[in-house]
Design an enzyme around this catalytic site. Structure first.
Site, PDB file in Angstrom:
ATOM      1  N   GLU A   1       0.879  -1.159   0.000  1.00 51.87           N
ATOM      2  CA  GLU A   1       0.000   0.000   0.000  1.00 51.87           C
ATOM      3  C   GLU A   1       0.926   1.221   0.000  1.00 51.87           C
ATOM      4  O   GLU A   1       1.813   1.311   0.850  1.00 51.87           O
ATOM      5  CB  GLU A   1      -0.842  -0.025   1.284  1.00 51.87           C
ATOM      6  CG  GLU A   1      -2.057   0.839   1.195  1.00 51.87           C
ATOM      7  CD  GLU A   1      -2.837   0.881   2.500  1.00 51.87           C
ATOM      8  OE1 GLU A   1      -2.753  -0.081   3.278  1.00 51.87           O
ATOM      9  OE2 GLU A   1      -3.502   1.898   2.710  1.00 51.87           O
TER      10      GLU A   1
ATOM     11  N   ARG B   1       4.607 -12.676   9.932  1.00 53.62           N
ATOM     12  CA  ARG B   1       5.339 -11.450   9.623  1.00 53.62           C
ATOM     13  C   ARG B   1       6.622 -11.390  10.442  1.00 53.62           C
ATOM     14  O   ARG B   1       6.770 -12.078  11.454  1.00 53.62           O
ATOM     15  CB  ARG B   1       4.477 -10.205   9.798  1.00 53.62           C
ATOM     16  CG  ARG B   1       3.894  -9.941  11.159  1.00 53.62           C
ATOM     17  CD  ARG B   1       3.307  -8.517  11.244  1.00 53.62           C
ATOM     18  NE  ARG B   1       2.380  -8.185  10.171  1.00 53.62           N
ATOM     19  CZ  ARG B   1       2.392  -7.035   9.476  1.00 53.62           C
ATOM     20  NH1 ARG B   1       3.285  -6.114   9.718  1.00 53.62           N
ATOM     21  NH2 ARG B   1       1.510  -6.792   8.556  1.00 53.62           N
TER      22      ARG B   1
ATOM     23  N   LYS C   1       3.766   0.648  10.419  1.00 53.14           N
ATOM     24  CA  LYS C   1       3.863   1.842   9.574  1.00 53.14           C
ATOM     25  C   LYS C   1       3.395   3.076  10.306  1.00 53.14           C
ATOM     26  O   LYS C   1       3.949   4.158  10.123  1.00 53.14           O
ATOM     27  CB  LYS C   1       3.029   1.646   8.316  1.00 53.14           C
ATOM     28  CG  LYS C   1       3.875   1.378   7.091  1.00 53.14           C
ATOM     29  CD  LYS C   1       3.023   1.492   5.861  1.00 53.14           C
ATOM     30  CE  LYS C   1       3.170   0.233   5.039  1.00 53.14           C
ATOM     31  NZ  LYS C   1       2.172   0.111   3.989  1.00 53.14           N
TER      32      LYS C   1
HETATM   33  P1  ATP Z   1      -0.302  -1.568   7.072  1.00 54.59           P
HETATM   34  O1  ATP Z   1      -0.120  -1.718   8.535  1.00 54.59           O
HETATM   35  O2  ATP Z   1      -0.373  -0.167   6.591  1.00 54.59           O
HETATM   36  O3  ATP Z   1      -1.284  -2.514   6.427  1.00 54.59           O
HETATM   37  P2  ATP Z   1       1.657  -3.301   6.061  1.00 54.59           P
HETATM   38  O4  ATP Z   1       2.954  -3.348   6.777  1.00 54.59           O
HETATM   39  O5  ATP Z   1       0.759  -4.466   6.054  1.00 54.59           O
HETATM   40  O6  ATP Z   1       1.043  -1.998   6.562  1.00 54.59           O
HETATM   41  P3  ATP Z   1       1.492  -3.235   3.187  1.00 54.59           P
HETATM   42  O7  ATP Z   1       1.945  -2.177   2.278  1.00 54.59           O
HETATM   43  O8  ATP Z   1       0.074  -3.608   3.194  1.00 54.59           O
HETATM   44  O9  ATP Z   1       1.966  -2.832   4.603  1.00 54.59           O
HETATM   45  O10 ATP Z   1       2.406  -4.512   2.986  1.00 54.59           O
HETATM   46  C1  ATP Z   1       2.745  -5.056   1.736  1.00 54.59           C
HETATM   47  C2  ATP Z   1       3.072  -6.516   1.902  1.00 54.59           C
HETATM   48  O11 ATP Z   1       4.145  -6.671   2.811  1.00 54.59           O
HETATM   49  C3  ATP Z   1       1.898  -7.270   2.469  1.00 54.59           C
HETATM   50  O12 ATP Z   1       1.738  -8.475   1.737  1.00 54.59           O
HETATM   51  C4  ATP Z   1       2.271  -7.550   3.890  1.00 54.59           C
HETATM   52  O13 ATP Z   1       1.701  -8.741   4.321  1.00 54.59           O
HETATM   53  C5  ATP Z   1       3.797  -7.615   3.802  1.00 54.59           C
HETATM   54  N1  ATP Z   1       4.380  -7.233   5.078  1.00 54.59           N
HETATM   55  C6  ATP Z   1       4.173  -6.091   5.762  1.00 54.59           C
HETATM   56  N2  ATP Z   1       4.830  -6.099   6.938  1.00 54.59           N
HETATM   57  C7  ATP Z   1       5.486  -7.275   7.011  1.00 54.59           C
HETATM   58  C8  ATP Z   1       6.327  -7.894   7.980  1.00 54.59           C
HETATM   59  N3  ATP Z   1       6.640  -7.287   9.130  1.00 54.59           N
HETATM   60  N4  ATP Z   1       6.806  -9.123   7.708  1.00 54.59           N
HETATM   61  C9  ATP Z   1       6.513  -9.737   6.554  1.00 54.59           C
HETATM   62  N5  ATP Z   1       5.723  -9.217   5.599  1.00 54.59           N
HETATM   63  C10 ATP Z   1       5.197  -8.014   5.815  1.00 54.59           C
HETATM   64 MG    MG Z   2      -1.349  -4.022   4.856  1.00 57.14          MG
END
Ligand code: ATP
Ligand code: MG
Length: 565
Positions: A41, A267, A277
């Site tokens: 995102e 994650r 974030k």
């Molecule tokens: P938000 O909290 O804004 O949803 P997010 O960290 O999930 O943030 P995204 O931009 O939706 O951010 O993440 C993009 C991809 O990265 C998604 O598939 C998410 O599952 C993965 N991702 C995000 N944070 C992690 C993490 N800490 N470990 C592994 N994968 C992650």
């Molecule tokens: Mg997300």
């Protein structure tokens, strides 16, 4: 080039449950190819958690001869910006991955998604609801209490079509109405209790501008985008596990062109680090750090600026593996991967961070010479270089003690040490200012020991680094430490209270070996006996700035040993 993607071994034989699923799907003919996607995102910069997901998605696609798309999940215009879209592409590329022509935006599918929402309305599977967000939450019930149907749930298809069309036309204000799926208000899975599919948001979208007054939710966008792009394995993090029935419901109830499946993995969490974030945005906007690329940030751009090689991040992602249970990884393990990589790739140089001047009394005035130094003892191909030497030079203030204990093997009055690559020197005098501070040392050298060995076979216990006073160049050196001093920031309250006040210590007035001026921004180097560093873009023609990437000492080995006990 420290960031050449070819300098890690091919990820042969990596195994985890995701790769096992894919292998089985291919063997049993459930799919004839592998298509994955990384779906950020654009509401912030990428961090090391994202790097794990990027390495997984692009990694499996490459291993199984498939492809991986980069898809921006840009359905929330309130938080999204062009700056993030650009930085995300830069960061994925820097990590060493390539989406080729497969760059997509969920916003490209807005028209199709709208048509599919109309399809659900026509099938009696979606309705326009006038309840407020708070009321919807109230009506939804809890884990132990079923939900209550909205009084608007049984609107006619015609009325729903008319209202939804008018929502799109901008006739209602934000929050006045939503479109909801009509699934099951008593479902044990709260995500199936008539989830919201569309909300009114009169916000400017970075790509579609003001064309849309309604925006689809993540749940209504993600699976359908996967289906449009023929994604075979839609890999996301565990918090979406409970959303999978809704993902599947949408796919089953819509005339989508393919049937993707969602899989969830744990994650990444790291000790001494925040990866949310929301918190990272707060650190930036409230000025706790200098920006998204502050070298203390766990962002990809921050780590790049700090001097972390992309190959070390890929190696880390491979080492931590992919599992189904959430756990926290020691940040020391990341640092160990970085150190390992830099140890074999970074050239060595001498840099005196806290200089103390030394004058060699028996070295002829005005004389200069160059000495030969090894660039990387771990890599013969790195060759050697010439280092200038003269009568006056600097050593590290901490390498001298006026009244040293026995075990101090560096310089002290009457003691002899080796100057790395140069000569044996013996301290003969200490010069002080009026306040009693040591301002200069006097010494003699043994011309017979050129290169650092005595022909008579005598040994010295200590070897110290130095920089010629006539040739050294000035720099500020930024010594970074963890941004937080609590292993779990926020565990005992506000995470901001756990910020480490010493996370950045600037060592002003460092003196560097002159060849360090030739190092490009971001290029890794080891300052002998100090750690790994790289030049920062903040440098000026008069003064270089270096960032410490990591120190030399590996705490990870110790932690591992402790865990095995
Ligand atoms: P938000 O909290 O804004 O949803 P997010 O960290 O999930 O943030 P995204 O931009 O939706 O951010 O993440 C993009 C991809 O990265 C998604 O598939 C998410 O599952 C993965 N991702 C995000 N944070 C992690 C993490 N800490 N470990 C592994 N994968 C992650
Ligand atoms: Mg997300």
């Amino acid at each position: 080039m420290p960031n050449d993607p070819t300098d890690t071994a091919p990820e042969e034989g990596v195994r985890d449950f995701i790769r096992d699923i894919i292998r089985t799907d291919l063997d049993e003919g459930r799919t004839d190819g592998v298509v994955t996607r990384f779906p950020p995102e654009p509401n912030g910069y990428l961090h090391i958690g994202h790097a794990k997901s990027i390495c997984l998605n692009f990694g499996v696609a490459a291993e199984f001869g498939g492809r991986c798309h980069l898809r921006f999940d840009d359905t929330n215009p309130v938080k999204e910006e062009m700056e993030y879209i650009d930085s995300i592409q830069e960061d994925v590329r820097w990590l060493g991955f390539d989406w080729g022509e497969h760059l997509y935006f969920a916003s490209d599918y807005f028209e199709q998604l709208y048509d599919w929402a109309v399809h659900l309305i026509n099938e009696g599977k979606a309705y326009v609801d006038d309840l407020s967000a708070d009321e919807i939450r109230e009506y939804r019930g809890t884990l132990t209490k079923p939900g209550t149907p909205s009084p608007y749930r049984d609107r006619s298809v015609e009325e729903n079509l008319d209202l939804f069309n008018r929502m799109r036309a901008g006739e209602f204000s934000d929050g006045e109405k939503v479109l909801r799926a009509k699934i099951d208000m008593a479902s044990g899975n709260i995500n199936l209790r008539d989830p919201v599919l569309y909300r009114i948001l009169k916000a400017h979208h970075p790509r579609t501008g003001d064309a849309w007054r309604i925006y689809p939710t993540y749940d209504f966008t993600h699976g359908q985008s996967d289906a449009i792009e023929s994604i075979t394995h839609s890999i996301c993090t565990l918090e979406f596990e409970d959303h999978r029935p809704l993902y599947d419901w949408c796919i089953e109830n819509l005339p989508v062109p393919s049937r993707p499946h969602q899989y969830e993995f744990a994650r990444l969490n790291l000790t001494f680090t925040v990866l949310s974030k929301r918190k990272l945005i707060q650190l930036v906007t409230d000025g706790h750090v200098s920006g998204w690329d502050d070298p203390r940030m766990p962002t990809i751009s921050g780590m790049r600026r700090r001097g972390v090689p992309a190959a070390a991040l890929r190696d880390f992602a491979q080492k931590i593996g992919v599992t189904k249970s959430n756990a926290t990884v020691e940040v020391a393990m990341l640092e160990s991967c970085i150190r390992d990589h830099l140890n074999s790739h970074a050239h060595r140089r001498m840099a005196v961070l806290d200089p103390l001047k030394v004058v060699i009394e028996n070295y002829p005035e005005g004389q200069e010479e160059t000495l030969t130094a090894v660039n990387n003892p771990e890599d013969e191909r790195a060759g050697t270089r010439e280092v200038p030497f003269g009568r006056e030079f600097f050593i590290e203030r901490a390498d001298f003690m006026e009244d040293p204990p026995k075990k101090f093997f560096r310089l002290g009055p009457g003691r002899e040490v080796r100057l790395r690559y140069a000569y044996f020197v013996t301290c003969t005098g200490v010069v002080k200012d009026e306040a009693g501070n040591i301002t200069e040392l006097r010494c003699t050298y043994d011309p017979e020991t050129r290169g650092g060995n005595a022909p008579d076979g005598r040994k010295v216990k200590g070897t110290i680094h130095w920089v010629s006073a006539a040739h050294g160049i000035a720099a500020d050196v930024r010594i970074y430490d963890h941004l937080f001093n609590n292993e779990t920031p926020g565990a005992d309250g506000d995470y901001l209270n756990d910020m480490n006040p010493d996370s950045l210590v600037v060592q002003e007035g460092a003196i560097l070996e002159p060849s360090l001026a030739d190092f490009g921004v971001g290029e890794a180097v080891q300052f002998e006996r100090q750690g790994y560093f790289c030049a920062d873009p903040d440098r000026t023609p008069d003064k270089l700035v270096f960032n410490r990437t990591v120190g030399l000492r590996d705490s990870w080995a110790k932690i591992q040993a402790k865990m095995q006990k």
